[in-house]
Design a protein around this motif. Structure first.
Motif, short mmCIF file in Angstrom:
data_model
loop_
_atom_site.label_atom_id
_atom_site.label_comp_id
_atom_site.label_asym_id
_atom_site.label_seq_id
_atom_site.Cartn_x
_atom_site.Cartn_y
_atom_site.Cartn_z
N ALA A 1 0.84 -1.20 0.00
CA ALA A 1 0.00 0.00 0.00
C ALA A 1 0.87 1.25 0.00
CB ALA A 1 -0.92 -0.01 1.22
N TYR A 2 1.86 1.29 0.89
CA TYR A 2 2.73 2.46 1.00
C TYR A 2 3.54 2.66 -0.28
CZ TYR A 2 6.67 5.39 2.28
OH TYR A 2 7.62 6.37 2.28
N LYS A 3 4.16 1.59 -0.78
CA LYS A 3 4.99 1.70 -1.99
C LYS A 3 4.18 2.24 -3.17
CE LYS A 3 7.34 -1.76 -3.33
NZ LYS A 3 7.74 -3.13 -3.62
N ASN A 4 2.99 1.72 -3.36
CA ASN A 4 2.15 2.16 -4.48
C ASN A 4 1.63 3.58 -4.29
OD1 ASN A 4 1.67 0.09 -6.73
ND2 ASN A 4 1.62 -1.16 -4.88
N MET A 5 1.21 3.92 -3.07
CA MET A 5 0.71 5.28 -2.82
C MET A 5 1.85 6.28 -3.03
SD MET A 5 -2.20 6.78 -2.07
CE MET A 5 -3.26 5.74 -1.06
N LYS A 6 3.04 5.96 -2.54
CA LYS A 6 4.19 6.86 -2.67
C LYS A 6 4.57 7.04 -4.13
CE LYS A 6 8.65 7.81 -0.53
NZ LYS A 6 9.70 7.85 -1.52
N ALA A 7 4.59 5.94 -4.90
CA ALA A 7 4.94 6.03 -6.32
C ALA A 7 3.94 6.90 -7.07
CB ALA A 7 5.02 4.63 -6.93
N ALA A 8 2.65 6.71 -6.79
CA ALA A 8 1.62 7.50 -7.46
C ALA A 8 1.70 8.97 -7.04
CB ALA A 8 0.23 6.93 -7.16
N ALA A 9 2.00 9.21 -5.77
CA ALA A 9 2.14 10.59 -5.28
C ALA A 9 3.33 11.27 -5.94
CB ALA A 9 2.30 10.59 -3.75
N GLU A 10 4.45 10.54 -6.03
CA GLU A 10 5.65 11.10 -6.66
C GLU A 10 5.44 11.36 -8.14
OE1 GLU A 10 8.62 8.27 -5.47
OE2 GLU A 10 9.04 9.35 -3.59
N GLU B 1 -0.36 5.22 9.34
CA GLU B 1 -0.88 4.00 8.69
C GLU B 1 0.07 3.58 7.59
OE1 GLU B 1 -4.91 4.39 7.34
OE2 GLU B 1 -5.60 5.10 9.28
N CYS B 2 0.54 2.36 7.63
CA CYS B 2 1.43 1.77 6.63
C CYS B 2 2.85 2.36 6.69
CB CYS B 2 0.91 1.93 5.20
SG CYS B 2 -0.74 1.28 4.94
#
Length: 148
Positions: free
Chosen positions: A64-73, A91-92
């Motif tokens: 969850a964190y890796k994907n959210m961070k990649a999309a945010a970046e 969270e995460c």
């Protein structure tokens, strides 16, 4: 051939988003996970939500964190807002008010009213930042609220 692959990916993305919106999370995960792994920000954002909440897949905070961070970046405003909440709530990822504020600011810069409101509430409540009623008022005003 490359055009064909692009069309297939676009169709999978559209179908995956439709499945996500219809709450058919298992199907959404099947369609979106390969696209997320390939770097598609829209897919990454939705996979992050599914992984964080165990929707259509086993709950996986790291995914969850890796994907959210990649999309945010990649500049996706809703992912920037989502990553801000991950940092704000712990969270995460480890709780970090400064990183939360930074990501909410990025969402706010793209016009996301929810990010502006969250920044205002952070300053109002002293949540993750030093309480500052004046900054809270400024952010509520930017978010479109009249006197608070």
């Amino acid at each position: 051939m490359a055009d064909n692959k692009g069309m297939e990916e676009e169709m999978a993305l559209n179908s995956g988003i439709a499945a996500f919106e219809a709450k058919h999370f298992v199907r959404a995960a099947e369609l979106l996970e390969p696209l997320a792994d390939a770097g598609n920000a829209e897919a990454q954002y939705r996979v992050a939500i599914m992984a964080q909440n165990g929707l259509g897949m086993v709950e996986n905070q790291l995914q969850a964190y890796k994907n959210m961070k990649a999309a945010a970046e990649a500049g996706l405003p809703f992912a920037q807002h989502g990553l801000g909440f991950m940092y704000l709530e712990g969270e995460c990822v480890e709780k970090d008010g400064n990183k939360a504020l930074m990501w909410f600011m990025k969402g706010a810069e793209q016009g996301l009213q929810g990010s502006m409101t969250t920044i205002a509430m952070m300053y109002q409540d002293g949540n993750g930042v030093e309480a500052d009623p004046e900054k809270a008022r400024e952010w509520f005003h930017k978010a479109g609220f009249d006197e608070m």
